[in-house]
Design a protein around this motif. Structure first.
Motif, PDB file in Angstrom:
ATOM      1  N   ARG A 147      -4.524   9.170  -1.315  1.00 48.35           N
ATOM      2  CA  ARG A 147      -3.259   9.923  -1.298  1.00 48.35           C
ATOM      3  C   ARG A 147      -2.166   8.939  -0.849  1.00 48.35           C
ATOM      4  O   ARG A 147      -2.107   8.553   0.317  1.00 48.35           O
ATOM      5  CB  ARG A 147      -3.353  11.101  -0.327  1.00 48.35           C
ATOM      6  CG  ARG A 147      -4.329  12.158  -0.785  1.00 48.35           C
ATOM      7  CD  ARG A 147      -4.589  13.182   0.309  1.00 48.35           C
ATOM      8  NE  ARG A 147      -3.365  13.806   0.802  1.00 48.35           N
ATOM      9  CZ  ARG A 147      -2.796  14.884   0.268  1.00 48.35           C
ATOM     10  NH1 ARG A 147      -3.349  15.453  -0.804  1.00 48.35           N
ATOM     11  NH2 ARG A 147      -1.702  15.399   0.781  1.00 48.35           N
ATOM     12  N   ILE A 148      -1.310   8.534  -1.766  1.00 45.66           N
ATOM     13  CA  ILE A 148      -0.289   7.524  -1.472  1.00 45.66           C
ATOM     14  C   ILE A 148       0.926   8.210  -0.854  1.00 45.66           C
ATOM     15  O   ILE A 148       1.551   9.086  -1.476  1.00 45.66           O
ATOM     16  CB  ILE A 148       0.104   6.756  -2.746  1.00 45.66           C
ATOM     17  CG1 ILE A 148      -1.128   6.075  -3.349  1.00 45.66           C
ATOM     18  CG2 ILE A 148       1.192   5.741  -2.446  1.00 45.66           C
ATOM     19  CD1 ILE A 148      -0.861   5.359  -4.650  1.00 45.66           C
TER      20      ILE A 148
ATOM     21  N   LEU B  55       3.385  10.898  -2.434  1.00 49.54           N
ATOM     22  CA  LEU B  55       4.013  10.348  -3.635  1.00 49.54           C
ATOM     23  C   LEU B  55       3.096  10.398  -4.848  1.00 49.54           C
ATOM     24  O   LEU B  55       3.561  10.662  -5.962  1.00 49.54           O
ATOM     25  CB  LEU B  55       4.432   8.894  -3.382  1.00 49.54           C
ATOM     26  CG  LEU B  55       5.453   8.638  -2.272  1.00 49.54           C
ATOM     27  CD1 LEU B  55       5.736   7.147  -2.156  1.00 49.54           C
ATOM     28  CD2 LEU B  55       6.744   9.411  -2.528  1.00 49.54           C
ATOM     29  N   ALA B  56       1.802  10.125  -4.655  1.00 49.65           N
ATOM     30  CA  ALA B  56       0.877  10.056  -5.790  1.00 49.65           C
ATOM     31  C   ALA B  56      -0.538  10.291  -5.302  1.00 49.65           C
ATOM     32  O   ALA B  56      -0.844  10.176  -4.107  1.00 49.65           O
ATOM     33  CB  ALA B  56       0.977   8.699  -6.492  1.00 49.65           C
ATOM     34  N   GLN B  57      -1.410  10.621  -6.255  1.00 49.20           N
ATOM     35  CA  GLN B  57      -2.811  10.884  -5.946  1.00 49.20           C
ATOM     36  C   GLN B  57      -3.701  10.066  -6.880  1.00 49.20           C
ATOM     37  O   GLN B  57      -3.573  10.137  -8.105  1.00 49.20           O
ATOM     38  CB  GLN B  57      -3.134  12.363  -6.099  1.00 49.20           C
ATOM     39  CG  GLN B  57      -4.591  12.730  -5.928  1.00 49.20           C
ATOM     40  CD  GLN B  57      -5.054  12.583  -4.495  1.00 49.20           C
ATOM     41  OE1 GLN B  57      -4.548  13.258  -3.604  1.00 49.20           O
ATOM     42  NE2 GLN B  57      -6.018  11.711  -4.261  1.00 49.20           N
TER      43      GLN B  57
ATOM     44  N   THR C  22       2.422   0.193  -2.905  1.00 51.15           N
ATOM     45  CA  THR C  22       1.252  -0.226  -3.677  1.00 51.15           C
ATOM     46  C   THR C  22       0.036   0.566  -3.212  1.00 51.15           C
ATOM     47  O   THR C  22       0.044   1.190  -2.151  1.00 51.15           O
ATOM     48  CB  THR C  22       0.976  -1.729  -3.489  1.00 51.15           C
ATOM     49  OG1 THR C  22       0.768  -1.999  -2.091  1.00 51.15           O
ATOM     50  CG2 THR C  22       2.155  -2.562  -3.983  1.00 51.15           C
ATOM     51  N   THR C  23      -0.998   0.545  -4.020  1.00 55.31           N
ATOM     52  CA  THR C  23      -2.229   1.226  -3.659  1.00 55.31           C
ATOM     53  C   THR C  23      -3.137   0.305  -2.854  1.00 55.31           C
ATOM     54  O   THR C  23      -3.161  -0.918  -3.075  1.00 55.31           O
ATOM     55  CB  THR C  23      -2.976   1.714  -4.910  1.00 55.31           C
ATOM     56  OG1 THR C  23      -4.214   2.327  -4.511  1.00 55.31           O
ATOM     57  CG2 THR C  23      -3.281   0.549  -5.846  1.00 55.31           C
ATOM     58  N   ARG C  24      -3.883   0.883  -1.916  1.00 56.02           N
ATOM     59  CA  ARG C  24      -4.813   0.109  -1.103  1.00 56.02           C
ATOM     60  C   ARG C  24      -6.259   0.332  -1.527  1.00 56.02           C
ATOM     61  O   ARG C  24      -7.176  -0.272  -0.970  1.00 56.02           O
ATOM     62  CB  ARG C  24      -4.642   0.480   0.374  1.00 56.02           C
ATOM     63  CG  ARG C  24      -3.209   0.235   0.845  1.00 56.02           C
ATOM     64  CD  ARG C  24      -3.010   0.593   2.278  1.00 56.02           C
ATOM     65  NE  ARG C  24      -3.717  -0.306   3.174  1.00 56.02           N
ATOM     66  CZ  ARG C  24      -3.587  -0.288   4.512  1.00 56.02           C
ATOM     67  NH1 ARG C  24      -2.774   0.592   5.081  1.00 56.02           N
ATOM     68  NH2 ARG C  24      -4.268  -1.129   5.247  1.00 56.02           N
TER      69      ARG C  24
ATOM     70  N   LEU D 248     -11.085   6.721   5.549  1.00 53.45           N
ATOM     71  CA  LEU D 248      -9.828   5.983   5.391  1.00 53.45           C
ATOM     72  C   LEU D 248      -9.533   5.731   3.918  1.00 53.45           C
ATOM     73  O   LEU D 248      -8.395   5.889   3.460  1.00 53.45           O
ATOM     74  CB  LEU D 248      -9.907   4.663   6.158  1.00 53.45           C
ATOM     75  CG  LEU D 248      -8.603   3.885   6.312  1.00 53.45           C
ATOM     76  CD1 LEU D 248      -7.566   4.714   7.049  1.00 53.45           C
ATOM     77  CD2 LEU D 248      -8.866   2.579   7.057  1.00 53.45           C
ATOM     78  N   ASN D 249     -10.557   5.348   3.164  1.00 52.91           N
ATOM     79  CA  ASN D 249     -10.352   5.134   1.730  1.00 52.91           C
ATOM     80  C   ASN D 249      -9.958   6.436   1.027  1.00 52.91           C
ATOM     81  O   ASN D 249      -9.121   6.428   0.109  1.00 52.91           O
ATOM     82  CB  ASN D 249     -11.622   4.569   1.094  1.00 52.91           C
ATOM     83  CG  ASN D 249     -11.859   3.124   1.475  1.00 52.91           C
ATOM     84  OD1 ASN D 249     -10.913   2.401   1.810  1.00 52.91           O
ATOM     85  ND2 ASN D 249     -13.114   2.692   1.441  1.00 52.91           N
TER      86      ASN D 249
END
Length: 394
Positions: free
Chosen positions: A191-192, A109-111, A85-87, A185-186
């Motif tokens: 970048r997942i 995995l994803a951006q 999941t995204t944070r 950090l965010n």
């Protein structure tokens, strides 16, 4: 008497004579058979009385280390399964995996669109630079005030005020540094990355969609298959023999076997034992972990599990065909040096391939009958297949 009457009388007389001949012949035959049977019975009894040797095949008892095992039906489960999941919130820009792909831990995995988080980071860096400059100026003023107070040219109150001003700017600098760390950090969360190595499932969100932080649907799931786990259950009666070994940290060997052909799929070790017994089944749940580089084990696959709990060192073993079961328990026929058999009660243990461990009743250097057992009795004379006859030996 007419001609027809005389012919009829002749036919009746001839028939009666034939019937009488058949009866007399039958009695003679039965008497002969009875006499022959009586002679055959006496001959069989004489042969039995002479103790004619019975031909048997024998096997040799020996010694071997025999593993003590428990068997159960197990289910293969992923050692770890994660829903990615995204944070942070934002628009999903790109996806860098294909469905079913094997990914490594830390792989991109994803951006998510990083521009808002980059802008926030730049803002905090500007605030930090400003507060650092003000802190430097306040520190220089503080040094000057200290010199003036030492010469009694400045009131002590102004010095104290300047000390507080320096502390205020120091706190502002620390706050800016913390905000920068959070913004970095965010930006990193945009970048997942893959949290573990394994296979990805179906993509749950397509690029272009807006993702909200804390969304439980997730982007994709990852299943770890190497190592992999197998869960199985055993009766609660096995707890006494298992628990002390598990609590002492012993890695009990576990083998996963194919259900159809019984071939070995993987070798692993017991890693987990349930902290309670299932009251509905009276069973105990266990978990074993296996290395699975060739992927012979797959999640939700059914396998047979063989758990080794102990080893009988240098145990007496005999061919399994030698052990017979009666109402009095297990027994074997032991062939003595005089080629006579002795029926001996034994206690059978675990199997080792086509052999059985004997925990009581046998030594490791005796011959036991493995074929021809049906015709034996205690003390019977036997002739071992392949051995020379008694006359030849003499």
């Amino acid at each position: 008497m007419s001609r027809k009457s005389r012919i009829l009388v002749v036919v009746v007389l001839v028939g009666a004579a034939v019937a009488l001949g058949l009866v007399l012949h039958g009695r003679s035959t039965n008497a002969g058979s009875a006499a022959h049977g009586s002679q055959g019975g006496r001959a069989w009894g004489a042969a039995a009385g002479q103790g004619q040797a019975i031909t048997v095949a024998v096997g040799q008892a020996g010694h071997a280390d025999v593993p003590v095992t428990l068997t159960a039906l197990g289910t293969v489960v992923a050692n770890a399964s994660v829903t990615v999941t995204t944070r942070v919130a934002g628009q999903l820009e790109q996806v860098f995996f294909t469905e079913g792909q094997r990914v490594k831990k830390g792989q991109l995995l994803a951006q998510i669109d990083p521009r808002p988080y980059q802008a926030t980071l730049d803002q905090y860096r500007g605030d930090l630079a400003q507060n650092q400059a003000q802190l430097k100026s306040a520190q220089l003023t503080l040094e000057r005030y200290r010199r003036l107070v030492a010469k009694d040219s400045l009131a002590k109150q102004e010095l104290d005020t300047q000390v507080a001003t320096v502390g205020q700017y120091q706190g502002a600098v620390q706050a800016d540094q913390a905000q920068i760390a959070a913004a970095q950090l965010n930006l990193q969360y945009a970048r997942i990355m893959a949290p573990l190595e394994g296979y990805v499932g179906l993509r749950l969100v397509d690029p272009g969609n807006y993702l909200a932080a804390g969304d439980t649907t997730g982007l994709v799931s990852i299943t770890q298959t190497d190592p992999i786990a197998v869960t199985f259950s055993l009766p609660q009666a096995t707890l006494a023999s298992l628990l002390p070994k598990v609590r002492q940290g012993q890695a009990l060997p576990v083998t996963a076997l194919g259900q159809l052909d019984g071939t070995t799929l993987a070798d692993g070790a017991l890693k987990f034992i349930s902290n309670e017994i299932d009251t509905s089944t009276g069973s105990l749940k266990l978990k074993a972990v296996f290395a699975n580089p060739e992927e012979k084990l797959y999640p939700n696959q059914f396998v047979n599990v063989r758990l080794q709990t102990d080893t009988l060192k240098n145990a007496v073993v005999v061919p399994a065909a030698a052990v017979q079961l009666s109402s009095d328990g297990s027994f074997v026929y032991v062939v003595g040096a005089d080629d006579r058999v002795q029926r001996r009660s034994v206690t059978a243990g675990p199997a080792l391939g086509e052999r059985l461990a004997i925990t009581q009743g046998l030594a490791g250097d005796e011959r036991v009958v493995i074929r021809g057992i049906d015709h034996l009795r205690d003390g019977a004379q036997v002739r071992v297949e392949g051995a020379p006859a008694a006359d030849a030996r003499r």
